[in-house]
Design a protein around this motif. Structure first.
Motif, mmCIF file in Angstrom:
data_model
loop_
_atom_site.group_PDB
_atom_site.id
_atom_site.type_symbol
_atom_site.label_atom_id
_atom_site.label_comp_id
_atom_site.label_asym_id
_atom_site.label_seq_id
_atom_site.Cartn_x
_atom_site.Cartn_y
_atom_site.Cartn_z
ATOM 1 N N GLU A 46 38.731 16.781 2.392
ATOM 2 C CA GLU A 46 39.425 18.068 3.393
ATOM 3 C C GLU A 46 39.351 19.234 2.890
ATOM 4 O O GLU A 46 39.166 20.458 3.276
ATOM 5 N N LEU A 105 54.502 11.217 0.697
ATOM 6 C CA LEU A 105 53.934 12.508 0.277
ATOM 7 C C LEU A 105 55.245 13.064 -0.627
ATOM 8 O O LEU A 105 54.684 13.767 -1.852
ATOM 9 N N LEU A 150 47.444 19.420 3.638
ATOM 10 C CA LEU A 150 47.493 18.601 4.695
ATOM 11 C C LEU A 150 48.936 18.347 4.948
ATOM 12 O O LEU A 150 49.841 18.185 4.257
ATOM 13 N N ASP A 195 48.421 15.062 9.842
ATOM 14 C CA ASP A 195 46.963 15.220 9.558
ATOM 15 C C ASP A 195 46.434 14.155 8.504
ATOM 16 O O ASP A 195 45.320 13.705 8.846
ATOM 17 N N LEU A 196 47.410 13.423 7.723
ATOM 18 C CA LEU A 196 46.836 12.682 6.848
ATOM 19 C C LEU A 196 46.670 11.356 7.736
ATOM 20 O O LEU A 196 45.898 10.487 7.286
ATOM 21 N N CYS A 197 47.444 11.121 8.286
ATOM 22 C CA CYS A 197 47.684 9.847 9.285
ATOM 23 C C CYS A 197 46.264 9.854 10.302
ATOM 24 O O CYS A 197 45.613 8.731 10.187
ATOM 25 N N THR A 208 54.698 8.456 6.209
ATOM 26 C CA THR A 208 53.655 9.001 5.347
ATOM 27 C C THR A 208 54.320 10.274 4.699
ATOM 28 O O THR A 208 54.146 10.601 3.530
ATOM 29 N N VAL A 259 41.114 11.500 0.356
ATOM 30 C CA VAL A 259 41.317 12.463 1.601
ATOM 31 C C VAL A 259 41.379 13.776 1.375
ATOM 32 O O VAL A 259 40.684 14.718 2.061
ATOM 33 N N TYR A 260 42.221 14.302 0.271
ATOM 34 C CA TYR A 260 42.083 15.700 -0.309
ATOM 35 C C TYR A 260 40.962 16.120 -0.739
ATOM 36 O O TYR A 260 40.644 17.487 -0.710
ATOM 37 N N LEU A 263 43.481 8.951 7.975
ATOM 38 C CA LEU A 263 43.451 7.550 7.292
ATOM 39 C C LEU A 263 43.292 6.520 8.644
ATOM 40 O O LEU A 263 43.415 5.320 8.294
#
Length: 58
Positions: free
Chosen positions: A7, A36, A11, A15-17, A32, A3-4, A20
């Protein structure tokens, strides 16, 4: 970590949720956020600002 790569920006846990496809509910966001924080400690991720995580730059 993929994801990183997609993007290419720091994040937040929310934003990560979203990236995903997790429901944006407090239990998912907080879970989450905890994961992190555990990745920031050993250096897998950097915390550029409080609450923002990004991949370390070489």
């Amino acid at each position: 970590m993929g994801v990183y790569d997609q993007e290419r920006r720091p994040l937040r846990a929310r934003d990560l949720c979203l990236a995903l496809d997790l429901p944006v509910l407090p239990k998912h966001v907080e879970g989450t956020r905890g994961k992190l924080k555990r990745l920031i400690g050993p250096g897998f991720l950097d915390e550029s600002e409080p609450g923002l995580s990004a991949q370390p730059r070489p």
